[in-house]
Design a protein around this motif. Structure first.
Motif, PDB file in Angstrom:
ATOM      1  N   MET A 236       7.954  28.423  41.823  1.00 30.77           N
ATOM      2  CA  MET A 236       6.481  28.225  41.828  1.00 30.77           C
ATOM      3  C   MET A 236       5.907  28.785  40.808  1.00 30.77           C
ATOM      4  N   ILE A 237       4.567  28.513  40.506  1.00 29.55           N
ATOM      5  CA  ILE A 237       3.714  29.320  39.377  1.00 29.55           C
ATOM      6  C   ILE A 237       2.997  30.309  40.631  1.00 29.55           C
ATOM      7  N   SER A 238       3.017  31.697  40.042  1.00 27.48           N
ATOM      8  CA  SER A 238       2.501  32.598  40.994  1.00 27.48           C
ATOM      9  C   SER A 238       1.154  32.463  40.819  1.00 27.48           C
ATOM     10  N   ARG A 239       0.427  32.879  41.965  1.00 26.84           N
ATOM     11  CA  ARG A 239      -1.181  32.921  42.072  1.00 26.84           C
ATOM     12  C   ARG A 239      -1.772  34.290  41.926  1.00 26.84           C
ATOM     13  N   SER A 240      -2.649  34.321  41.039  1.00 26.88           N
ATOM     14  CA  SER A 240      -3.274  35.570  40.633  1.00 26.88           C
ATOM     15  C   SER A 240      -3.890  36.276  41.878  1.00 26.88           C
ATOM     16  N   ASP A 241      -4.855  35.398  42.443  1.00 26.00           N
ATOM     17  CA  ASP A 241      -5.606  36.061  43.798  1.00 26.00           C
ATOM     18  C   ASP A 241      -4.931  35.892  45.071  1.00 26.00           C
ATOM     19  N   PRO A 242      -5.003  36.847  45.926  1.00 25.45           N
ATOM     20  CA  PRO A 242      -4.123  36.827  47.083  1.00 25.45           C
ATOM     21  C   PRO A 242      -4.395  35.543  47.927  1.00 25.45           C
ATOM     22  N   GLU A 243      -5.945  35.318  47.995  1.00 23.11           N
ATOM     23  CA  GLU A 243      -6.373  34.084  48.961  1.00 23.11           C
ATOM     24  C   GLU A 243      -5.876  32.757  48.238  1.00 23.11           C
ATOM     25  N   ASP A 244      -5.433  32.827  47.299  1.00 27.51           N
ATOM     26  CA  ASP A 244      -5.074  31.428  46.645  1.00 27.51           C
ATOM     27  C   ASP A 244      -3.485  31.212  46.922  1.00 27.51           C
ATOM     28  N   ARG A 245      -2.798  32.429  47.002  1.00 32.10           N
ATOM     29  CA  ARG A 245      -1.280  32.390  47.256  1.00 32.10           C
ATOM     30  C   ARG A 245      -0.932  31.277  48.167  1.00 32.10           C
ATOM     31  N   LEU A 246       0.291  30.975  47.860  1.00 33.71           N
ATOM     32  CA  LEU A 246       0.987  29.959  49.036  1.00 33.71           C
ATOM     33  C   LEU A 246       1.579  30.860  50.208  1.00 33.71           C
ATOM     34  N   PRO A 247       1.897  30.298  51.392  1.00 33.46           N
ATOM     35  CA  PRO A 247       2.478  31.439  52.134  1.00 33.46           C
ATOM     36  C   PRO A 247       3.809  31.862  51.908  1.00 33.46           C
TER      37      PRO A 247
END
Length: 379
Positions: A253-264
């Motif tokens: 996956m592409i990592s998400r910068s912001d914690p609230e946007d990350r996949l579980p």
């Protein structure tokens, strides 16, 4: 070096080993995690009894550095032998780190990117001497400040870190998200790779393309743009359909910068301000660095990649002897991947690094190698 070694096998920030230090206040730019002890660090996953010493080495490394989460996997001759999770899956250090969780790869993203570029080269959809400026139709983004040498940058130059950018001279602008967004009048949470490209087009190169090799994150971001242009797919979709499919990777996956946007399925990272406070958006925009350090996957899946491709991006040959290593280091991540001539491959991904430094990578590799060397000839 053996005959299979390529320039990409030079690590992301090759550094000399340094002795372990006890965690102390003020040693990082984020709040220290609680003092860790070997007895308290949870460990889970499928273990091969021969590699318990490697587990011990990693736990000792975590205690010495104050690293709260590590994923580790080891394989040999196409078989995953050892898959371990150490530490916690949350910043409160209450829940053990789940097995199979995706973690940000930092610069060990680059071997996967390179392998994907190689598929386009092998299929004749791309040539090593193709010019990036023309492929991406960058004339539409360039202004009257364009350095004419941009037109000379080839795919091979990017692969070999010879594109013309010297971070020792001009800094690594791929980390200057806030300043670039302010200049381009782009919201920070909307920043993507092409914003970096547009910004870079207005700056002079540091040297003539091909004149020398200097490690470049930006070159691999451009390569991800080329993959999208030539394949008609997103960078991630192309990786999944080619290198990922061949290797049997399911967590890419592409990592998400912001914690609230990350996949579980993605881990947390011990960096300021994520660990100590909420800030939206975070200044590190990992999505804009997709091809240089933005991928995430499990350590297991990275080992599957290493069993099918050399770290220089070439498909592995049956019976080939090889020795490759690559390091990754970015805010909140220390990562190591290794292919050994005895057929053993391993990947370790930590959710912390020292401030602005990659000094832990070599230490981590040496600690794991020392443990593996003691048992390798018994397998």
């Amino acid at each position: 070096m053996n005959k299979h070694r390529h320039s990409l096998s030079l690590t992301c920030l090759f550094v000399a080993a340094c002795s372990a230090v006890v965690l102390h206040a003020g040693g990082d730019r984020f709040k220290d995690v609680p003092l860790l002890t070997k007895e308290k660090i949870p460990v889970s996953g499928d273990a091969h009894s021969a590699f318990v010493p490697a587990d011990d080495a990693i736990v000792g490394f975590m205690v010495a550095k104050g690293i709260p989460a590590v994923s580790f996997a080891l394989s040999k001759n196409g078989v995953l032998l050892h898959s371990r999770s150490f530490g916690w899956g949350d910043a409160e250090l209450k829940t053990p780190l789940p097995t199979g969780l995706s973690m940000r790869l930092a610069s060990i993203t680059k071997p996967i990117n390179r392998a994907a570029v190689q598929t386009l080269l092998d299929e004749g959809k791309l040539k090593a001497d193709d010019r990036v400026f023309d492929l991406l139709d960058l004339g539409k983004l360039a202004n009257n400040k364009l350095d004419p040498r941009w037109r000379d940058i080839s795919i091979q130059h990017l692969l070999d870190h010879k594109g013309g950018w010297d971070r020792g001279k001009s800094g690594d602008f791929t980390y200057r998200s806030k300043a670039i967004c302010e200049e381009l009048h782009v919201p920070l949470d909307k920043m993507g790779p092409m914003h970096l490209v547009k910004w870079a087009l207005a700056r002079p190169l540091d040297f003539d393309p091909g004149a020398r090799d200097v490690y470049s994150n930006f070159g691999y971001i451009l390569l991800a743009c080329v993959i999208e242009k030539k394949s008609g797919k997103s960078f991630l979709d192309y990786l999944r359909a080619t290198v990922g499919k061949t290797s049997g990777m399911t967590t890419l996956m592409i990592s998400r910068s912001d914690p609230e946007d990350r996949l579980p399925a993605e881990a947390w990272y011990c960096l300021h301000p994520e660990y100590t406070a909420r800030e939206h958006p975070l200044s590190l925009r990992i999505e804009s660095k997709d091809g240089s350090g933005g991928l995430a996957c499990s350590a297991d899946d990275y080992c599957r990649f290493l069993e099918h491709y050399y770290i220089n991006g070439q498909p592995r040959r049956a019976g080939g002897r090889y020795s490759f290593m690559f390091f990754g280091s970015t805010s909140g991540v220390t990562s190591v991947c290794v292919q050994r001539p005895d057929g053993i491959c391993y990947t370790a991904i930590c959710n912390r690094r020292p401030k602005g430094s990659a000094e832990w990578n070599r230490e981590l590799k040496d600690a794991i190698d020392s443990a593996v060397n003691a048992v390798a000839d018994k397998l």
